[in-house]
Write a protein that holds these residues in place. Structure first.
Motif, PDB file in Angstrom:
ATOM      1  N   VAL A 173       0.849  -1.197   0.000  1.00 25.07           N
ATOM      2  CA  VAL A 173       0.000   0.000   0.000  1.00 25.07           C
ATOM      3  C   VAL A 173       0.880   1.242   0.000  1.00 25.07           C
ATOM      4  O   VAL A 173       1.982   1.249   0.571  1.00 25.07           O
ATOM      5  N   THR A 189      -1.791   5.892   2.979  1.00 24.53           N
ATOM      6  CA  THR A 189      -2.895   4.958   3.227  1.00 24.53           C
ATOM      7  C   THR A 189      -3.213   4.928   4.721  1.00 24.53           C
ATOM      8  O   THR A 189      -2.316   4.966   5.560  1.00 24.53           O
ATOM      9  N   TYR A 233      -7.604   3.600   1.154  1.00 19.20           N
ATOM     10  CA  TYR A 233      -6.839   4.420   0.221  1.00 19.20           C
ATOM     11  C   TYR A 233      -7.524   5.785   0.097  1.00 19.20           C
ATOM     12  O   TYR A 233      -8.705   5.865  -0.280  1.00 19.20           O
TER      13      TYR A 233
END
Length: 411
Positions: A287, A291, A320
């Motif tokens: 990620v 995030t 996100y």
């Protein structure tokens, strides 16, 4: 220059915690400090169990004080470092709490020429935790040590004046870290107050002229979280295949719930990382920075923001977000009442990923989100600066510690 080796048994006592009974637990009262609260370098006050004041009064010898040194006598083996047996932490609060079973409080024996700060830093070294873990008994997923194991350690023992100097040098780093953490707490409280004023009390700019429709201000939207964000879930490679795991500085950072608890708002580092091969083979999700992480098992509702590309375990959801939504989303998720989501486990506190994705989320109008972000984003940036300073101070202290203990650096 090296120091003479002595047995800890000649210098310290260990008070083992009390075995409080389940029937004594209450919803509010005096907190009990359990093994899970030993989260170096400090004792945490997360996910607490309480006993009544009457029960606490009967067990006054187990009441903890500021700066007490605690050690976990049950924990994991070396392969799960974050929860390894033998980890030590200090009490950094003034509220009354009680010592639970399998947690020990370390004190200096009467007339013993030893400094509690020095002893604490000696025990906090990774080499010492490894030594204790190798002596531990117990099952494959649980390691146990006794006070005798701890007292049987041999430690470098300079004269008391030298111990005091070494202890004070190392503690000066922790004092600076503590001051930075106090600043972080004040900043977090400022953001929380503004969030409450605008989004709980609904006293946001221009609220006088906005009509409430279906429980939310006109122009705002309430829906499932997954309707506003892409949400993914972390994953853990097979623990038996140790080749997937490396030091946190050598691979892609791999975040657990305990790392989130230590990090506060921003996640900087972890003791464990994953190899590129592990990520590819097990289809791990990397990620991006920014995030927002939300824990949903064991400790439900920890929230943190990634500072770099990271992976997480399967108990963490990834929200996100773009920059304009980060401040509001972080505050919303941090202030959400996760108990309203129920519990999907009979043995621990947990919800599942479907529930997290479907949790209710209120999205204000774009103008309000932008105004909130303009105020709170600089607060989050200042928190990040303070947390980075804490990280740098911690790393400097850890580099200095073994050199002082070995006598390589004279004081």
């Amino acid at each position: 220059m090296s120091f003479n080796e002595e047995l800890l048994d000649d210098y310290i006592d260990i008070l083992s915690g009390f075995a409080f009974k389940t029937k004594d637990f209450v919803d509010k009262g005096v907190p009990i400090i359990k093994i899970k609260n030993i989260s170096p370098p400090c004792v945490t006050l997360d996910d607490l169990t309480y006993v009544s004041n009457e029960v606490a009064e009967k067990q006054k010898k187990y009441i903890l004080s500021y700066d007490d040194v605690l050690i976990a006598m049950t924990g994991s083996h070396i392969n799960q470092w974050a929860s390894v047996v033998g980890r030590v932490a200090r009490v950094k609060y003034y509220d009354s709490t009680l010592l639970n079973q399998r947690v020990g409080k370390i004190t200096i024996k009467d007339n013993a020429e030893a400094d509690i700060n020095y002893i604490y830093y000696y025990l906090s070294q990774d080499t010492v935790k490894i030594e204790l873990a190798t002596k531990a008994g117990g099952a494959a997923n649980q390691a146990n040590i006794s006070p005798a194991h701890i007292k049987g350690l041999s430690f470098p023992c300079p004269d008391l004046a030298t111990q005091n100097k070494i202890g004070n040098i190392l503690k000066s780093y922790d004092d600076l870290i503590e001051n930075n953490q106090k600043q972080i707490k004040l900043l977090e409280e400022a953001a929380k107050r503004l969030y409450k004023e605008w989004f709980i009390d609904l006293h946001f700019p221009g609220y006088e002229d906005v009509e409430i429709v279906d429980g939310v201000p006109d122009g705002w939207t309430k829906d499932r979280a997954e309707c506003f964000f892409k949400i993914t879930i972390g994953k853990t490679p097979p623990r038996a295949e140790k080749q997937w795991f490396v030091n946190g500085n050598d691979g892609i950072p791999w975040i657990s719930i305990s790392d989130m608890g230590n990090a506060g708002v921003f996640t900087f580092k972890t003791s464990e990382g994953l190899t590129e091969e592990a990520i590819k083979k097990h289809k791990m999700k990397i990620v991006p920075s920014g995030t927002i992480f939300v824990s949903f098992k064991l400790t439900v509702g920890r929230v943190a923001i990634a500072t770099t590309e990271m992976c997480t375990n399967e108990a963490i959801a990834h929200f996100y977000v773009n920059d304009s939504l980060q401040a509001y989303t972080y505050c919303y998720l941090s202030n959400f009442e996760y108990d309203t989501l129920g519990n999907t486990s009979s043995i621990s506190k947990a919800v599942n990923s479907k529930i997290i994705k479907a949790m209710p989320f209120i999205m204000p109008s774009q103008g309000i989100v932008e105004k909130f972000s303009a105020i709170v984003s600089p607060i989050l940036s200042e928190i990040k600066v303070n947390q980075k300073m804490c990280n740098y101070l911690s790393e400097a202290r850890d580099r200095l510690l073994p050199k002082l203990m070995s006598g390589e650096i004279k004081v």
